[in-house]
Design an enzyme around this catalytic site. Structure first.
Site, PDB file in Angstrom:
ATOM      1  N   GLY A 181       0.739  -1.258   0.000  1.00 17.23           N
ATOM      2  CA  GLY A 181       0.000   0.000   0.000  1.00 17.23           C
ATOM      3  C   GLY A 181       0.764   1.301   0.000  1.00 17.23           C
ATOM      4  O   GLY A 181       0.131   2.353  -0.086  1.00 17.23           O
ATOM      5  N   GLY A 183       2.794   2.639  -2.282  1.00 16.09           N
ATOM      6  CA  GLY A 183       3.147   3.179  -3.589  1.00 16.09           C
ATOM      7  C   GLY A 183       2.349   4.418  -3.960  1.00 16.09           C
ATOM      8  O   GLY A 183       1.218   4.617  -3.513  1.00 16.09           O
ATOM      9  N   CYS A 186      -0.839   3.396  -5.707  1.00 17.96           N
ATOM     10  CA  CYS A 186      -1.512   2.261  -5.076  1.00 17.96           C
ATOM     11  C   CYS A 186      -2.608   2.770  -4.152  1.00 17.96           C
ATOM     12  O   CYS A 186      -2.391   3.711  -3.385  1.00 17.96           O
ATOM     13  CB  CYS A 186      -0.511   1.425  -4.278  1.00 17.96           C
TER      14      CYS A 186
END
Length: 347
Positions: A181, A183, A186
């Site tokens: 999570g 990124g 993301c």
């Protein structure tokens, strides 16, 4: 249900405390590392930064460019065997040394990877990538890959906790990819409520992996060179970058024009854009867990690579680390509520 009370931290929550140094110049810092991997027995030397296995980052062109900086590229899994063959025919042995072959966990993915690896024995890295590395199927696939390719260095993930890091190493992974999570494109954390602050994940997974002779790569969460330094300071052996390397000439994203200005599309690999492109759309049973952004064109990636490596060398001089290997031993993190003076950031 239970609640863990321990505080977990991301890169934005800390700074590295400066220390006395005998280094006279940033040029005195050695960023190259040499590793011998637990299962494959292979030895590799280079700068342990990896371009992410996203189709708008991990391209053949990116691999060619970053090999000149001794940096790895995890080439995305959507190239065909024929495209791989054409690339290998023109790439030098030095470029192939800096390439990871990425794969998913389906039977088709496995068979394609078998064919790609057979093209050239210089392809020594395999990156097995799924969004959720906690499934039993994934662990079994890692074991299958290790049995099939005993001399290849296998990177597998993603996970964020020590016990799963250990499980993957014991199943055959040389390097575990850490991050759920963090990124830039993301949205897993907001779509699912699942995740783990990246710096704490790196610290805890590095401790677990190193105890077994394995290694980790911090995947996601870096927005600037200082974050890369923090990841290495936290114990990461490698750092994987997506957003920081997106938007360049070598990145592979589609270019769009708005009001006379050109932009490159960059999207997460679980986004609607990615699923429309590669699997015919978002399946009825799932939600997209990524977003698509338009980035102003940033020119050749070499300029960004130099900026990242320069920041990393400077971080080492601030704590007296003459080699990147020493950075984690010399790092003391301090918790902070501010990172920078932002008064002119909007200008």
């Amino acid at each position: 249900m239970r609640i863990e009370e321990d505080l977990k931290l991301g890169f934005k929550d800390v700074l590295i405390r400066p220390k006395r140094s005998t280094l006279k110049s940033r040029s005195d810092v050695e960023l190259e590392r040499q590793f011998t991997f637990k299962h494959s027995g292979q030895t590799w030397s280079g700068v342990p930064i990896i371009a992410a296995n996203m189709d708008t980052v991990g391209t053949f062109e990116m691999a060619q460019a970053l090999a000149g900086f001794d940096i790895l590229t995890a080439v995305h899994k959507h190239y065909s065997v024929e495209e791989w063959a054409a690339f290998i025919n023109t790439a030098s042995a030095d470029v192939l040394k800096h390439v990871m072959v990425s794969t998913g966990t389906s039977d088709a993915d496995f068979e394609k990877t078998v064919q790609i690896l057979a093209l050239n024995p210089a392809l020594n890295f395999v990156c097995i990538d799924v969004a959720n590395g906690y499934s039993e199927h994934f662990v079994q696939f890692v074991a299958k890959a290790r049995e099939a390719w005993p001399s290849k260095t296998i990177c597998a993930g993603n996970v964020v906790t020590g016990e799963m890091c250990e499980e993957l190493i014991l199943s055959g992974a040389d390097i575990v990819k850490v991050g759920i999570g963090p990124g830039s494109v993301c949205t897993t954390r907001v779509k699912t409520g699942v995740g783990y602050p990246q710096l704490s994940a790196v610290i805890e997974c590095a401790d677990a992996a190193h105890g077994l002779g394995g290694m980790i790569v911090s995947d996601g969460g870096c927005t600037m060179p200082g974050d890369v330094a923090k990841a290495f300071g936290g114990g990461a052996d490698f750092v994987m970058l997506g957003g920081m390397l997106a938007g360049h000439e070598e990145s592979g994203g589609s270019v769009v024009e708005e009001n006379g200005e050109k932009f490159m599309l960059f999207y997460g690999m679980s986004s609607e854009s990615a699923m429309n492109r590669h699997v015919g759309g978002v399946a009825k049973y799932r939600a997209a867990e990524g977003k698509t952004v338009k980035l102003p064109l940033r020119g050749p990636v070499g300029n960004t690579a130099r900026d990242i490596l320069g920041g990393l060398r400077s971080a080492c001089t601030y704590v007296g680390a003459s080699r990147l290997k020493e950075l984690t031993k010399r790092t003391t993190f301090i918790r902070v509520q501010e990172q920078e003076n932002r008064i002119f950031n909007s200008l």
